[in-house]
Scaffold this motif. Structure first.
Motif, PDB file in Angstrom:
ATOM      1  N   ALA A 181      16.035 -12.737 -13.096  1.00  0.00           N
ATOM      2  CA  ALA A 181      14.639 -12.590 -12.671  1.00  0.00           C
ATOM      3  C   ALA A 181      14.519 -12.565 -11.152  1.00  0.00           C
ATOM      4  CB  ALA A 181      13.801 -13.727 -13.255  1.00  0.00           C
ATOM      5  N   ILE A 182      15.249 -13.453 -10.486  1.00  0.00           N
ATOM      6  CA  ILE A 182      15.189 -13.513  -9.018  1.00  0.00           C
ATOM      7  C   ILE A 182      15.778 -12.251  -8.397  1.00  0.00           C
ATOM      8  CG2 ILE A 182      16.103 -14.727  -7.001  1.00  0.00           C
ATOM      9  CD1 ILE A 182      15.870 -17.327  -8.683  1.00  0.00           C
ATOM     10  N   GLN A 183      16.876 -11.769  -8.957  1.00  0.00           N
ATOM     11  CA  GLN A 183      17.496 -10.558  -8.430  1.00  0.00           C
ATOM     12  C   GLN A 183      16.549  -9.357  -8.536  1.00  0.00           C
ATOM     13  OE1 GLN A 183      21.236  -9.509 -10.253  1.00  0.00           O
ATOM     14  NE2 GLN A 183      21.314  -7.504  -9.280  1.00  0.00           N
ATOM     15  N   LEU A 184      15.913  -9.185  -9.695  1.00  0.00           N
ATOM     16  CA  LEU A 184      14.979  -8.072  -9.867  1.00  0.00           C
ATOM     17  C   LEU A 184      13.760  -8.247  -8.970  1.00  0.00           C
ATOM     18  CD1 LEU A 184      15.068  -7.568 -13.743  1.00  0.00           C
ATOM     19  CD2 LEU A 184      15.889  -5.977 -12.003  1.00  0.00           C
ATOM     20  N   TRP A 185      13.265  -9.469  -8.865  1.00  0.00           N
ATOM     21  CA  TRP A 185      12.116  -9.753  -8.008  1.00  0.00           C
ATOM     22  C   TRP A 185      12.416  -9.393  -6.556  1.00  0.00           C
ATOM     23  CZ3 TRP A 185      12.069 -14.334  -4.710  1.00  0.00           C
ATOM     24  CH2 TRP A 185      10.846 -14.551  -4.057  1.00  0.00           C
ATOM     25  N   GLU A 186      13.625  -9.736  -6.094  1.00  0.00           N
ATOM     26  CA  GLU A 186      14.014  -9.398  -4.728  1.00  0.00           C
ATOM     27  C   GLU A 186      14.152  -7.894  -4.538  1.00  0.00           C
ATOM     28  OE1 GLU A 186      17.578 -11.645  -4.187  1.00  0.00           O
ATOM     29  OE2 GLU A 186      16.525 -13.473  -3.550  1.00  0.00           O
ATOM     30  N   GLU A 187      14.736  -7.207  -5.519  1.00  0.00           N
ATOM     31  CA  GLU A 187      14.935  -5.759  -5.426  1.00  0.00           C
ATOM     32  C   GLU A 187      13.618  -5.001  -5.401  1.00  0.00           C
ATOM     33  OE1 GLU A 187      17.356  -4.629  -8.703  1.00  0.00           O
ATOM     34  OE2 GLU A 187      19.198  -5.542  -7.902  1.00  0.00           O
ATOM     35  N   HIS A 188      12.615  -5.484  -6.139  1.00  0.00           N
ATOM     36  CA  HIS A 188      11.352  -4.758  -6.279  1.00  0.00           C
ATOM     37  C   HIS A 188      10.266  -5.245  -5.328  1.00  0.00           C
ATOM     38  CE1 HIS A 188      12.170  -2.316  -9.975  1.00  0.00           C
ATOM     39  NE2 HIS A 188      13.123  -3.225 -10.122  1.00  0.00           N
ATOM     40  N   SER A 189      10.559  -6.202  -4.483  1.00  0.00           N
ATOM     41  CA  SER A 189       9.564  -6.716  -3.542  1.00  0.00           C
ATOM     42  C   SER A 189       9.620  -5.954  -2.229  1.00  0.00           C
ATOM     43  CB  SER A 189       9.795  -8.209  -3.284  1.00  0.00           C
ATOM     44  OG  SER A 189       9.564  -8.970  -4.445  1.00  0.00           O
ATOM     45  N   ALA A 190       8.464  -5.473  -1.799  1.00  0.00           N
ATOM     46  CA  ALA A 190       8.390  -4.717  -0.543  1.00  0.00           C
ATOM     47  C   ALA A 190       8.243  -5.697   0.616  1.00  0.00           C
ATOM     48  CB  ALA A 190       7.212  -3.746  -0.593  1.00  0.00           C
ATOM     49  N   VAL A 191       9.282  -6.504   0.843  1.00  0.00           N
ATOM     50  CA  VAL A 191       9.196  -7.603   1.810  1.00  0.00           C
ATOM     51  C   VAL A 191       9.067  -7.113   3.250  1.00  0.00           C
ATOM     52  CG1 VAL A 191      10.391  -9.260   0.358  1.00  0.00           C
ATOM     53  CG2 VAL A 191      11.726  -7.752   1.838  1.00  0.00           C
ATOM     54  N   ASP A 192       9.462  -5.858   3.495  1.00  0.00           N
ATOM     55  CA  ASP A 192       9.376  -5.336   4.858  1.00  0.00           C
ATOM     56  C   ASP A 192       8.003  -4.757   5.180  1.00  0.00           C
ATOM     57  OD1 ASP A 192      12.036  -5.994   5.292  1.00  0.00           O
ATOM     58  OD2 ASP A 192      12.761  -4.057   4.544  1.00  0.00           O
ATOM     59  N   GLN A 193       7.134  -4.667   4.167  1.00  0.00           N
ATOM     60  CA  GLN A 193       5.813  -4.093   4.380  1.00  0.00           C
ATOM     61  C   GLN A 193       4.814  -5.176   4.804  1.00  0.00           C
ATOM     62  OE1 GLN A 193       4.918  -0.876   4.266  1.00  0.00           O
ATOM     63  NE2 GLN A 193       7.026  -0.247   3.782  1.00  0.00           N
ATOM     64  N   THR A 207       0.822  -1.207   0.000  1.00  0.00           N
ATOM     65  CA  THR A 207       0.000   0.000   0.000  1.00  0.00           C
ATOM     66  C   THR A 207       0.858   1.260   0.000  1.00  0.00           C
ATOM     67  OG1 THR A 207      -0.125  -0.129   2.421  1.00  0.00           O
ATOM     68  CG2 THR A 207      -1.932  -1.129   1.166  1.00  0.00           C
ATOM     69  N   GLU A 208       2.142   1.105   0.311  1.00  0.00           N
ATOM     70  CA  GLU A 208       3.051   2.254   0.353  1.00  0.00           C
ATOM     71  C   GLU A 208       3.717   2.518  -0.992  1.00  0.00           C
ATOM     72  OE1 GLU A 208       3.255   4.123   3.101  1.00  0.00           O
ATOM     73  OE2 GLU A 208       1.760   2.753   3.973  1.00  0.00           O
ATOM     74  N   GLY A 209       3.552   1.630  -1.964  1.00  0.00           N
ATOM     75  CA  GLY A 209       4.176   1.842  -3.267  1.00  0.00           C
ATOM     76  C   GLY A 209       4.540   0.536  -3.938  1.00  0.00           C
ATOM     77  N   GLY A 210       5.311   0.665  -5.013  1.00  0.00           N
ATOM     78  CA  GLY A 210       5.700  -0.507  -5.776  1.00  0.00           C
ATOM     79  C   GLY A 210       4.622  -0.920  -6.758  1.00  0.00           C
ATOM     80  N   CYS A 211       4.991  -1.820  -7.678  1.00  0.00           N
ATOM     81  CA  CYS A 211       4.041  -2.257  -8.693  1.00  0.00           C
ATOM     82  C   CYS A 211       4.621  -3.469  -9.408  1.00  0.00           C
ATOM     83  CB  CYS A 211       3.771  -1.129  -9.688  1.00  0.00           C
ATOM     84  SG  CYS A 211       2.651  -1.562 -11.010  1.00  0.00           S
ATOM     85  N   THR A 212       3.888  -4.580  -9.407  1.00  0.00           N
ATOM     86  CA  THR A 212       4.386  -5.788 -10.045  1.00  0.00           C
ATOM     87  C   THR A 212       4.438  -5.625 -11.564  1.00  0.00           C
ATOM     88  OG1 THR A 212       3.421  -7.056  -8.220  1.00  0.00           O
ATOM     89  CG2 THR A 212       4.172  -8.297 -10.125  1.00  0.00           C
ATOM     90  N   THR A 213       3.553  -4.803 -12.135  1.00  0.00           N
ATOM     91  CA  THR A 213       3.628  -4.573 -13.583  1.00  0.00           C
ATOM     92  C   THR A 213       4.907  -3.814 -13.938  1.00  0.00           C
ATOM     93  OG1 THR A 213       2.445  -2.439 -13.652  1.00  0.00           O
ATOM     94  CG2 THR A 213       1.109  -4.456 -13.722  1.00  0.00           C
ATOM     95  N   TYR A 214       5.324  -2.922 -13.045  1.00  0.00           N
ATOM     96  CA  TYR A 214       6.561  -2.181 -13.317  1.00  0.00           C
ATOM     97  C   TYR A 214       7.762  -3.124 -13.253  1.00  0.00           C
ATOM     98  CZ  TYR A 214      10.329   1.215 -13.016  1.00  0.00           C
ATOM     99  OH  TYR A 214      11.495   1.917 -13.253  1.00  0.00           O
ATOM    100  N   LEU A 215       7.798  -3.987 -12.252  1.00  0.00           N
ATOM    101  CA  LEU A 215       8.850  -5.004 -12.171  1.00  0.00           C
ATOM    102  C   LEU A 215       8.880  -5.815 -13.465  1.00  0.00           C
ATOM    103  CD1 LEU A 215      10.799  -7.139 -11.018  1.00  0.00           C
ATOM    104  CD2 LEU A 215       8.848  -8.114  -9.775  1.00  0.00           C
ATOM    105  N   THR A 216       7.717  -6.196 -13.974  1.00  0.00           N
ATOM    106  CA  THR A 216       7.651  -6.978 -15.204  1.00  0.00           C
ATOM    107  C   THR A 216       8.226  -6.200 -16.383  1.00  0.00           C
ATOM    108  OG1 THR A 216       5.663  -8.077 -14.365  1.00  0.00           O
ATOM    109  CG2 THR A 216       6.096  -8.254 -16.727  1.00  0.00           C
ATOM    110  N   SER A 217       7.945  -4.901 -16.439  1.00  0.00           N
ATOM    111  CA  SER A 217       8.471  -4.083 -17.533  1.00  0.00           C
ATOM    112  C   SER A 217       9.994  -4.016 -17.495  1.00  0.00           C
ATOM    113  CB  SER A 217       7.876  -2.677 -17.474  1.00  0.00           C
ATOM    114  OG  SER A 217       8.421  -1.909 -16.413  1.00  0.00           O
ATOM    115  N   VAL A 218      10.573  -3.952 -16.311  1.00  0.00           N
ATOM    116  CA  VAL A 218      12.033  -3.938 -16.165  1.00  0.00           C
ATOM    117  C   VAL A 218      12.610  -5.294 -16.548  1.00  0.00           C
ATOM    118  CG1 VAL A 218      13.947  -3.619 -14.553  1.00  0.00           C
ATOM    119  CG2 VAL A 218      11.917  -2.165 -14.381  1.00  0.00           C
TER     120      VAL A 218
END
Length: 455
Positions: free
Chosen positions: A89-101, A25-36
């Motif tokens: 793919a895993i590296q980008l997924w980890e970078e763009h995942s808001a795991v602390d939220q 809810t604070e940000g991020g976007c899975t579609t944006y990760l996919t575009s990268v």
């Protein structure tokens, strides 16, 4: 080594990558990760088999972040690059995942087969209509030999696997999403609104949900802190790209991507034969007869009840649904309807309720009113002379002991047909009225450029 064996070893292989629940809810976007990720995969000379898929799942799950969308990329690749592709793919997924939220439970799935198994397709359909457990997903992953990873509760694995399983063989739409440069994330979006109205007019009816016509307001620009500047939904890649070229952004666009999607298809709706079979957290279509007339509760929401031979259930048309609420308020006991919407579980203060997205009025009950007839001489309404004593005219003074009150049919302010909630309150999966008659029944993908950038 023979040439034939060497060819088998280096012949292209197929990979499907599913992604889900990296945002918060604070940000991020899975579609944006996919575009990268699309951009990075090009470095390994992959050949995409389809547009990136944006698959909306059951909108009623209690733990969804926003639109409950999962993503999938399908491509062929040289097996020599498989390890690097997965690592990237895993590296980008980890970078763009808001795991602390709180509530963010990212998942990523790799599947290396050219065809999608029937059981995976069935799993995907199930995730769009009801609740699916982590155990179901993990059992299927082992059965089909997929590779899955997740953070926190790993609930995102369910969506990622579902995205891989959805091949969109029937109805589908497209969405072009334009992304902001990072410096503008979290600030007010700047787009020339007049150009959006121009775009809507120029591309109708082949784009949809661009504006809220009831309030004359733009609805393609989100309000949250995510990277999206705007999204255009339509019937083909060509039409959403044409629409994109009409819109005038007032800030820089980092990139744009065209997705193929189940949005606007009613994929979440499941017909139920009887009201007794309704279950919470599902979206349904159900038929019944209005059994309790509409009444307005605080905040101008309209509630009425329908029944069949098995049960009675409340239906709610909330104030933001606009015209749907006004239509619901005009129903009367005895009207026959088919309702579309999400089943909300019963609470101590509220019974099982269908939150309405659409109503089809199938039959209207005759509405009557009893009145004294008109005077045969002057046309003035007659008055009663007392119980069983007939009627008289106050103007002519004539008496009519044999005349009685008459039953008059009143005109109804409703017509038979389909009514839908206003565009501003439609869910991603809800099929808007503009799309009726434009549904697709086969897959015919003529790949055009699915992504680009604008300096």
């Amino acid at each position: 080594m023979s040439k034939w064996i060497r060819y088998l070893l280096i012949s292209p292989q197929t990979m499907h990558i599913g992604l889900d629940d990296t945002d918060s809810t604070e940000g991020g976007c899975t579609t944006y990760l996919t575009s990268v990720l699309i951009e990075e995969l090009k470095k390994f000379k992959v050949s995409f088999l389809d547009y990136p898929l944006l698959i909306r799942l059951n909108p009623n799950v209690p733990w969804k972040t926003r639109g409950n969308g999962a993503l999938c990329l399908r491509f062929t690749y040289n097996p020599e690059y498989e390890k690097k592709i997965k690592e990237t793919a895993i590296q980008l997924w980890e970078e763009h995942s808001a795991v602390d939220q709180k509530g963010t439970d990212p998942g990523i799935v790799f599947f290396n087969r050219s065809t999608i198994p029937p059981e995976l397709k069935r799993f995907s359909k199930k995730t769009q209509t009801t609740i699916v457990t982590q155990k179901e997903a993990q059992t299927l992953i082992k059965k089909i030999g997929a590779d899955a990873r997740g953070f926190n509760s790993q609930r995102g694995i369910i969506g990622a696997l579902a995205a891989v399983g959805e091949t969109l063989q029937n109805d589908y739409t497209f969405e072009l999403i334009a992304y902001r440069i990072k410096e503008n994330w979290g600030t007010k979006r700047r787009v020339d609104e007049a150009s959006i109205f121009e775009m809507d007019k120029a591309t109708a009816p082949y784009t949809f949900n661009n504006i809220d016509t009831e309030n004359n307001r733009v609805i393609i620009t989100p309000r949250g802190p995510d990277p999206i500047l705007f999204g255009i939904r339509g019937e083909s890649p060509q039409i959403v790209q044409k629409a994109y070229e009409i819109i005038k952004p007032l800030e820089s666009i980092e990139r744009w991507v065209i997705f193929r999607s189940n949005q606007g298809t009613d994929a979440h709706l499941k017909p139920v034969k009887t009201l007794a079979k309704l279950t919470p957290y599902c979206s349904v279509t159900a038929k019944g007869t209005v059994s309790q007339s509409p009444h307005i509760i605080p905040r101008r929401h309209v509630i009425f009840s329908i029944n069949d031979d098995t049960a009675e259930v409340d239906c709610a048309a909330y104030e933001p649904t606009g015209i749907l609420r006004k239509i619901a308020d005009k129903l009367i006991t005895g009207d026959t309807v088919e309702v579309y919407g999400a089943v909300h579980k019963a609470t101590p203060t509220r019974p099982l309720t269908i939150n309405l997205e659409k109503i089809i009025i199938l039959a209207l009950q005759r509405q009557t009113q009893t009145k004294n007839p008109l005077c045969p001489n002057c046309g003035k309404r007659l008055k009663s002379m007392g119980k069983n004593q007939g009627l008289r005219c106050e103007k002519c003074k004539d008496k009519y002991p044999e005349l009685k009150r008459q039953e008059i049919t009143l005109p109804r302010a409703l017509k038979l047909g389909l009514y839908a909630t206003s565009a501003r309150s439609q869910r991603h999966l809800t099929k808007p009225l503009r799309r009726y008659g434009l549904e697709k029944s086969t897959v015919c993908i003529n790949m055009v450029d699915c992504e680009g950038s604008k300096g």
